[in-house]
Structure formats: C-alpha cells, structure tokens
Write a protein that holds these residues in place. Structure first.
Motif, PDB file in Angstrom:
ATOM      1  N   GLU A 246     -67.913 -30.646  37.105  1.00  0.00           N
ATOM      2  CA  GLU A 246     -66.700 -30.217  37.784  1.00  0.00           C
ATOM      3  C   GLU A 246     -66.658 -28.698  37.838  1.00  0.00           C
ATOM      4  O   GLU A 246     -67.287 -28.021  37.020  1.00  0.00           O
ATOM      5  N   ILE A 247     -65.932 -28.201  38.811  1.00  0.00           N
ATOM      6  CA  ILE A 247     -65.701 -26.768  38.945  1.00  0.00           C
ATOM      7  C   ILE A 247     -64.198 -26.561  38.848  1.00  0.00           C
ATOM      8  O   ILE A 247     -63.439 -27.023  39.700  1.00  0.00           O
ATOM      9  N   LYS A 248     -63.771 -25.883  37.776  1.00  0.00           N
ATOM     10  CA  LYS A 248     -62.354 -25.606  37.567  1.00  0.00           C
ATOM     11  C   LYS A 248     -62.009 -24.294  38.277  1.00  0.00           C
ATOM     12  O   LYS A 248     -62.554 -23.242  37.947  1.00  0.00           O
ATOM     13  N   VAL A 249     -61.101 -24.382  39.248  1.00  0.00           N
ATOM     14  CA  VAL A 249     -60.738 -23.232  40.066  1.00  0.00           C
ATOM     15  C   VAL A 249     -59.375 -22.696  39.643  1.00  0.00           C
ATOM     16  O   VAL A 249     -58.394 -23.436  39.611  1.00  0.00           O
ATOM     17  N   ALA A 250     -59.341 -21.416  39.319  1.00  0.00           N
ATOM     18  CA  ALA A 250     -58.081 -20.707  39.083  1.00  0.00           C
ATOM     19  C   ALA A 250     -57.787 -19.906  40.345  1.00  0.00           C
ATOM     20  O   ALA A 250     -58.706 -19.344  40.955  1.00  0.00           O
ATOM     21  N   ILE A 251     -56.538 -19.861  40.741  1.00  0.00           N
ATOM     22  CA  ILE A 251     -56.162 -19.120  41.948  1.00  0.00           C
ATOM     23  C   ILE A 251     -55.127 -18.066  41.584  1.00  0.00           C
ATOM     24  O   ILE A 251     -54.168 -18.340  40.873  1.00  0.00           O
ATOM     25  N   VAL A 252     -55.334 -16.848  42.092  1.00  0.00           N
ATOM     26  CA  VAL A 252     -54.397 -15.746  41.903  1.00  0.00           C
ATOM     27  C   VAL A 252     -53.880 -15.351  43.284  1.00  0.00           C
ATOM     28  O   VAL A 252     -54.653 -15.153  44.218  1.00  0.00           O
ATOM     29  N   GLY A 253     -52.575 -15.260  43.403  1.00  0.00           N
ATOM     30  CA  GLY A 253     -51.941 -14.868  44.663  1.00  0.00           C
ATOM     31  C   GLY A 253     -50.440 -15.051  44.533  1.00  0.00           C
ATOM     32  O   GLY A 253     -49.923 -15.222  43.431  1.00  0.00           O
TER      33      GLY A 253
ATOM     34  N   ILE B 176     -51.093 -19.352  46.990  1.00  0.00           N
ATOM     35  CA  ILE B 176     -51.707 -20.328  46.081  1.00  0.00           C
ATOM     36  C   ILE B 176     -51.545 -21.733  46.657  1.00  0.00           C
ATOM     37  O   ILE B 176     -52.506 -22.516  46.700  1.00  0.00           O
ATOM     38  N   GLU B 177     -50.338 -22.061  47.124  1.00  0.00           N
ATOM     39  CA  GLU B 177     -50.089 -23.381  47.729  1.00  0.00           C
ATOM     40  C   GLU B 177     -50.981 -23.608  48.944  1.00  0.00           C
ATOM     41  O   GLU B 177     -51.569 -24.683  49.100  1.00  0.00           O
ATOM     42  N   ASP B 178     -51.059 -22.591  49.820  1.00  0.00           N
ATOM     43  CA  ASP B 178     -51.892 -22.708  51.015  1.00  0.00           C
ATOM     44  C   ASP B 178     -53.359 -22.918  50.644  1.00  0.00           C
ATOM     45  O   ASP B 178     -54.056 -23.734  51.253  1.00  0.00           O
ATOM     46  N   SER B 179     -53.826 -22.197  49.638  1.00  0.00           N
ATOM     47  CA  SER B 179     -55.221 -22.329  49.206  1.00  0.00           C
ATOM     48  C   SER B 179     -55.489 -23.701  48.607  1.00  0.00           C
ATOM     49  O   SER B 179     -56.526 -24.310  48.873  1.00  0.00           O
ATOM     50  N   CYS B 180     -54.548 -24.189  47.804  1.00  0.00           N
ATOM     51  CA  CYS B 180     -54.698 -25.532  47.225  1.00  0.00           C
ATOM     52  C   CYS B 180     -54.782 -26.583  48.332  1.00  0.00           C
ATOM     53  O   CYS B 180     -55.594 -27.514  48.261  1.00  0.00           O
ATOM     54  N   GLY B 181     -53.953 -26.424  49.370  1.00  0.00           N
ATOM     55  CA  GLY B 181     -53.990 -27.364  50.492  1.00  0.00           C
ATOM     56  C   GLY B 181     -55.329 -27.338  51.207  1.00  0.00           C
ATOM     57  O   GLY B 181     -55.898 -28.384  51.532  1.00  0.00           O
ATOM     58  N   TRP B 182     -55.855 -26.139  51.449  1.00  0.00           N
ATOM     59  CA  TRP B 182     -57.138 -26.025  52.153  1.00  0.00           C
ATOM     60  C   TRP B 182     -58.266 -26.592  51.292  1.00  0.00           C
ATOM     61  O   TRP B 182     -59.124 -27.324  51.787  1.00  0.00           O
ATOM     62  N   ILE B 183     -58.269 -26.271  50.004  1.00  0.00           N
ATOM     63  CA  ILE B 183     -59.322 -26.775  49.117  1.00  0.00           C
ATOM     64  C   ILE B 183     -59.237 -28.295  49.030  1.00  0.00           C
ATOM     65  O   ILE B 183     -60.264 -28.981  48.998  1.00  0.00           O
TER      66      ILE B 183
ATOM     67  N   VAL C  11     -64.349 -20.577  38.066  1.00  0.00           N
ATOM     68  CA  VAL C  11     -64.328 -19.536  39.089  1.00  0.00           C
ATOM     69  C   VAL C  11     -62.877 -19.145  39.349  1.00  0.00           C
ATOM     70  O   VAL C  11     -61.965 -19.954  39.166  1.00  0.00           O
ATOM     71  N   ILE C  12     -62.674 -17.893  39.762  1.00  0.00           N
ATOM     72  CA  ILE C  12     -61.337 -17.407  40.096  1.00  0.00           C
ATOM     73  C   ILE C  12     -61.310 -17.050  41.571  1.00  0.00           C
ATOM     74  O   ILE C  12     -62.150 -16.284  42.051  1.00  0.00           O
ATOM     75  N   LEU C  13     -60.362 -17.609  42.274  1.00  0.00           N
ATOM     76  CA  LEU C  13     -60.170 -17.343  43.695  1.00  0.00           C
ATOM     77  C   LEU C  13     -58.943 -16.457  43.858  1.00  0.00           C
ATOM     78  O   LEU C  13     -57.890 -16.758  43.307  1.00  0.00           O
TER      79      LEU C  13
END
Length: 161
Positions: A16-23, A28-35, A115-117
């Motif tokens: 698995e790849i655990k993704v952290a998002i900063v924004g 963050i919501e938009d990125s989660c939706g796209w991912i 990874v951090i996005l």
C-alpha cells in the motif's frame, strides 16, 4: 511480456501507499476525490492500447492499494495563506507561503506516510497569477519557485513530496 512495476514479486514491493495531503480543506477534498477516481484507472481514448492510467489496486496497474487516511493530512487555512501573501515583494511573500506549507508538511511527515502530496489551493495559485501580471518574461519561473523552495526545504524530512 508482463507489464507492471519493476518490483513486482519482490519482498520490498509495497502493498500500500499511504498518502498524506497538505492544502486547504477544499484542495484536500478535491485531491481525495481525484485520487479516488484514479484508483480504478482511466480508460484510453478507444485505442487497443493499455489504459491511459492503470490505477492503484492489487492485481492491476501498480499492484498496490493507495490509502487516503485524513488523519495523515494537514490543512492550511485560506486566511493564513492570504495573511502570508498580504505584504512585501513577491520573493518575500512566496518565502512566507513556503514556510507556512513547510510547517504543515513537517507535521504530516512525522506521521510516516509513504508520500506527501501538496494540493495547491486556489488562494496560492491566485498569488502566482497576480505576480505573473507584473513579471513579464520572468513569469515562467514563478510557478517553479514555490515548488522548488518547498521541495528543497522538505528534503530533510525523508519523505517524497
């Protein structure tokens, strides 16, 4: 010929790849939706070639799951972004914005994501657009300046950004 990640079948291959998002909360919501959409992959344009993007799931594409755990992410408030960009020349404003985002990146790096996005919020992009209007030929460097400065500061954290 079998296609896929070069580490397929190896012990070091991530499951698995655990993704952290900063924004901002919105970016963050938009990125989660796209991912979330990208997990299943994107179809090609009707050709007989492989999918445009194979996706993130076991048994296909990158042969691992992508994990979006909101507890790994950090939000930067639009108010703080606007405050950091309120005065000074472009370089001073971008340096303050980079510091603001670096603090959030450092906080999530401590939670050990894979990874951090950085989800560029509208408020930050608007700052770049304002600066481009007065920079003329130098405007190509502006978008890179924030990215490069944040990336350089984050190297010491030991997490891909």
């Amino acid at each position: 010929m079998e296609h896929g990640p070069s580490d397929r079948g190896m012990d070091r291959k991530p499951e698995e790849i655990k993704v952290a998002i900063v924004g901002t909360e919105r970016s963050i919501e938009d990125s989660c939706g796209w991912i979330g959409k990208a997990e299943a992959g994107f179809e090609g344009s009707g050709s007989k070639k492989l999918n445009l993007f194979p996706g993130f799931r076991k048994g296909a594409g990158f042969d691992c799951d992508i994990v979006l755990d909101r507890s790994l992410s950090a939000s930067v408030s639009p108010r703080d972004i606007l405050g950091a960009s309120a005065h000074g020349d472009y370089q001073e404003r971008i340096t303050r914005l980079t510091d603001l985002f670096f603090d959030a990146v450092a906080n999530v790096a401590a939670k050990s994501p894979s990874v951090i996005l950085v989800a560029m919020p509208t408020e930050l992009l608007e700052e770049v657009v304002k600066a481009e209007a007065v920079m003329g030929l130098q405007k190509q460097t502006l978008k890179l300046f924030f990215h490069d400065l944040l990336k350089a500061k984050s190297l010491s954290l030991g997490r891909p950004l």
